[in-house]
Design a protein around this motif. Structure first.
Motif, mmCIF file in Angstrom:
data_model
loop_
_atom_site.group_PDB
_atom_site.id
_atom_site.type_symbol
_atom_site.label_atom_id
_atom_site.label_comp_id
_atom_site.label_asym_id
_atom_site.label_seq_id
_atom_site.Cartn_x
_atom_site.Cartn_y
_atom_site.Cartn_z
ATOM 1 N N GLU A 272 1.294 -1.065 0.157
ATOM 2 C CA GLU A 272 0.416 -0.233 0.043
ATOM 3 C C GLU A 272 0.882 1.491 0.241
ATOM 4 O O GLU A 272 1.761 1.399 0.797
ATOM 5 C CB GLU A 272 -0.698 -0.410 1.209
ATOM 6 N N LEU A 273 0.786 1.789 -0.595
ATOM 7 C CA LEU A 273 1.715 3.300 -0.851
ATOM 8 C C LEU A 273 0.734 4.762 -1.817
ATOM 9 O O LEU A 273 -0.346 3.929 -2.182
ATOM 10 C CB LEU A 273 2.356 3.274 -2.120
ATOM 11 N N LYS A 274 1.204 5.787 -1.098
ATOM 12 C CA LYS A 274 -0.085 6.986 -1.510
ATOM 13 C C LYS A 274 0.815 7.479 -2.123
ATOM 14 O O LYS A 274 -0.080 8.121 -3.639
ATOM 15 C CB LYS A 274 -0.339 7.931 -0.475
ATOM 16 N N GLU A 275 2.158 7.058 -3.275
ATOM 17 C CA GLU A 275 3.201 7.729 -4.220
ATOM 18 C C GLU A 275 3.393 6.682 -4.855
ATOM 19 O O GLU A 275 3.973 5.303 -3.610
ATOM 20 C CB GLU A 275 3.604 9.010 -3.719
ATOM 21 N N LEU A 276 3.420 6.546 -5.469
ATOM 22 C CA LEU A 276 4.660 5.612 -6.408
ATOM 23 C C LEU A 276 5.064 5.831 -7.198
ATOM 24 O O LEU A 276 4.380 6.779 -7.794
ATOM 25 C CB LEU A 276 3.536 4.770 -7.418
ATOM 26 N N THR A 277 7.068 5.986 -7.368
ATOM 27 C CA THR A 277 7.444 6.683 -8.620
ATOM 28 C C THR A 277 7.826 5.887 -9.619
ATOM 29 O O THR A 277 8.406 4.302 -9.474
ATOM 30 C CB THR A 277 9.168 7.154 -8.127
ATOM 31 N N ILE A 278 7.731 5.736 -10.861
ATOM 32 C CA ILE A 278 8.153 4.859 -11.826
ATOM 33 C C ILE A 278 8.772 5.355 -12.640
ATOM 34 O O ILE A 278 8.722 6.354 -13.796
ATOM 35 C CB ILE A 278 6.689 4.170 -12.529
ATOM 36 N N TYR A 279 10.027 4.969 -13.018
ATOM 37 C CA TYR A 279 10.983 5.238 -13.717
ATOM 38 C C TYR A 279 10.975 4.543 -15.220
ATOM 39 O O TYR A 279 10.428 3.439 -15.571
ATOM 40 C CB TYR A 279 12.941 4.920 -13.317
ATOM 41 N N GLY A 280 11.777 5.004 -16.378
ATOM 42 C CA GLY A 280 12.177 5.139 -17.415
ATOM 43 C C GLY A 280 11.521 3.741 -17.589
ATOM 44 O O GLY A 280 12.666 2.263 -17.169
ATOM 45 N N GLY A 281 10.596 2.810 -18.513
ATOM 46 C CA GLY A 281 10.519 1.490 -18.965
ATOM 47 C C GLY A 281 10.227 0.837 -18.026
ATOM 48 O O GLY A 281 9.965 -0.343 -18.418
ATOM 49 N N GLU A 282 10.091 0.488 -17.022
ATOM 50 C CA GLU A 282 9.178 0.133 -15.399
ATOM 51 C C GLU A 282 7.639 -0.151 -15.747
ATOM 52 O O GLU A 282 7.310 0.892 -16.297
ATOM 53 C CB GLU A 282 9.373 0.720 -14.346
ATOM 54 N N ARG A 283 7.297 -1.201 -14.835
ATOM 55 C CA ARG A 283 5.936 -1.559 -15.604
ATOM 56 C C ARG A 283 5.302 -2.457 -14.070
ATOM 57 O O ARG A 283 6.416 -2.537 -13.239
ATOM 58 C CB ARG A 283 5.570 -2.678 -15.927
#
Length: 519
Positions: A272-283
């Motif tokens: 459970e997160l309030k924010e999620l960082t997603i980097y280039g190419g990630e899913r």
């Protein structure tokens, strides 16, 4: 072209949609918002074949202005290829463009000769016929070109699509699974346009330093679209398909994101997160509780990534509206997901250190510093004069000569060179590798072909829970390190080696890539 403010962007979106000009908009929609385009699912035919064709097209991203594009089986982006673990799929990839391409199956564990690397070139008019043996857990993977040094340009024009793997274990969990109803794909891509409507891209000092800096955001090829969904638990399949930008994602009303899967498949339990960082190419696959039926936006917030907080990304930017006003959904959020194999005990010491190095970054950084970008970032306050100066560097900075571009970045001090094949890795052997950043300046989401690995440590600490499962990208930045447990179950001969590279595509196309054989 000057960057747009958030107010200008959002007011412009309404006008565009009202004119029916955005991709994914539907005739007769009165609300002035485009519908979220859902890529069609594509399964193998009765003979076990999946047919793909790269082709030119046009899209109207702005009213009355046609943008030349590339697509797979359509004008822009491609279908969602759907397979199951245990399938043997014959892929027929025909190149209907007037330039060479490849298609790399990003995230698949397959041999080097089927990988779609720069060594699997498909000439104009030619057809490539790899066979893909699917032997890995359910996951959201993707495909995109991997031509050196033209990957960035081809992805910008639209060559990309999802590659979805299902299996019995994931089927049994009861996750939302109705495609486009409660199982929603979201491909995030930033873009910048030339005055004539064509996509902007130029390899100048800013590009080889910071990467591609767009001033518009597309989700599945549409600007700020709206998705009408089931009411219940929603499954959002997030792909960061941008060339260089990372996103700090949240929901507009503060409700939680429950991460259930990363690059290579399901986690052991939801995070459970309030924010999620997603980097280039990630899913990432995340579940959202929409049982109350109230609409909400997926939003992006500013990051610490160099040059990426120019308008409209200098505040909270709405990306897509989810409107759960349909029938009650049947999916659920399980307490537990899958049992991940334990990390290998007694793993040998580090046998390979991949150092991402920027050889021209000082020149690019000096330009951005002189324009006032570093000061503006420190003060966290948008300065219109700085925005104008940095935008001019992005759009008007002269393109580098090709030899200078190809020597701008490196892995282990050596820019990529076709045919060099830098090292060899043993087959079916558990290894400990270290990925590090050699200039202490920038962000590098590092992708390794032919495997799914486990992150042992990020910057010397255990990875966050959402990164503790199967991964094919390890993000490092500003002098950071990633220690991984990696294993290659398929061979890659010297004629068709695997690649390891930064998935900032401008970094990749300017030398931050290496290749290796597996035997």
């Amino acid at each position: 072209m000057n960057a747009l403010s958030r107010r200008e962007l959002l007011s412009g979106i309404a006008a565009l949609a009202a004119a029916g000009a955005l991709p994914g908009s539907r005739p007769g929609r009165a609300a002035g918002r485009p519908a979220l385009p859902i890529p069609p699912e594509l399964r193998a035919d009765a003979e076990g074949t999946v047919a793909l064709r790269a082709q030119p097209g046009e899209m109207e991203f702005r009213p009355g202005v046609r943008t030349p594009t590339y697509g797979i089986n359509g004008p822009f982006l491609g279908p969602a290829i759907r397979v199951r673990r245990g399938d043997r799929v014959a892929v027929k990839v025909t190149n209907g463009l007037d330039e060479a391409i490849t298609l790399h199956w990003h995230g698949l564990k397959i041999p080097g000769d089927a990988d779609g690397s720069p060594y699997n070139l498909i000439r104009p008019g030619a057809t490539w016929r790899p066979t893909l043996e699917i032997d890995q857990p359910a996951a959201t993977c993707w495909f995109h070109p991997h031509v050196y040094p033209a990957t960035a340009e081809l992805v910008i024009k639209g060559l990309a699509g999802l590659f979805l793997i299902d299996d019995a274990e994931s089927d049994a969990l009861g996750l939302p699974s109705r495609w486009g109803v409660d199982d929603i794909p979201l491909i995030l891509q930033d873009r910048r346009f030339n005055p004539d409507g064509s996509f902007f891209h130029r390899f100048n000092l800013v590009a080889v330093t910071a990467g591609y800096v767009g001033d518009s955001l597309l989700v599945n090829g549409a600007a700020y679209p709206e998705a009408r969904t089931a009411r219940g638990w929603l499954r959002l399949r997030l792909l960061n398909g941008s060339n260089a930008r990372s996103y700090r994602l949240g929901l507009s009303d503060g409700r939680s994101l429950y991460v259930v899967a990363s690059d290579g498949g399901l986690l052991s339990e939801p995070v459970e997160l309030k924010e999620l960082t997603i980097y280039g190419g990630e899913r990432y696959e995340v579940l959202v509780d929409a049982r109350n039926g109230r609409p909400f936006d997926l939003v992006s917030r500013p990051t610490g990534q160099m040059a990426m907080n120019l308008p409209p990304f200098d505040g909270e930017l709405p990306l897509v509206t989810l409107r759960p006003d349909g029938a009650e959904g049947e999916g659920r959020l399980p307490d537990a997901l899958v049992q991940l194999p334990p990390l290998v005990a007694g793993l040998p010491p580090v046998s390979r250190n991949l150092v991402m190095q920027m050889l021209l970054d000082a020149q690019g950084m000096d330009l951005l510093k002189a324009a006032g970008l570093m000061k503006m970032d420190r003060e966290k306050k948008t300065d219109p004069a700085v925005v104008k100066a940095v935008t001019k560097l992005i759009t008007d900075g002269p393109a580098l000569p090709l030899d200078q571009q190809l020597g701008a970045n490196a892995v282990n001090g050596t820019p990529f060179r076709m045919g060099a094949v830098s090292f060899s890795a043993p087959l079916k052997t558990d290894l400990r590798w270290l990925i590090s950043e050699g200039s202490d300046r920038m962000q590098h989401p590092v992708h390794i072909h032919g495997c799914q690995f486990r992150i042992l440590a990020l910057d010397g600490k255990p990875p966050p829970a959402q990164m503790a499962g199967w991964k094919d990208i390890a993000p490092i930045e500003k002098g950071g390190t990633a220690e991984i447990q990696v294993r290659f179950d398929h061979p890659a001969p010297r004629e068709h080696p695997f690649m390891a590279h930064c998935h900032n595509l401008e970094h990749e196309d300017s030398g931050m890539m290496t290749d290796f054989s597996v035997a």
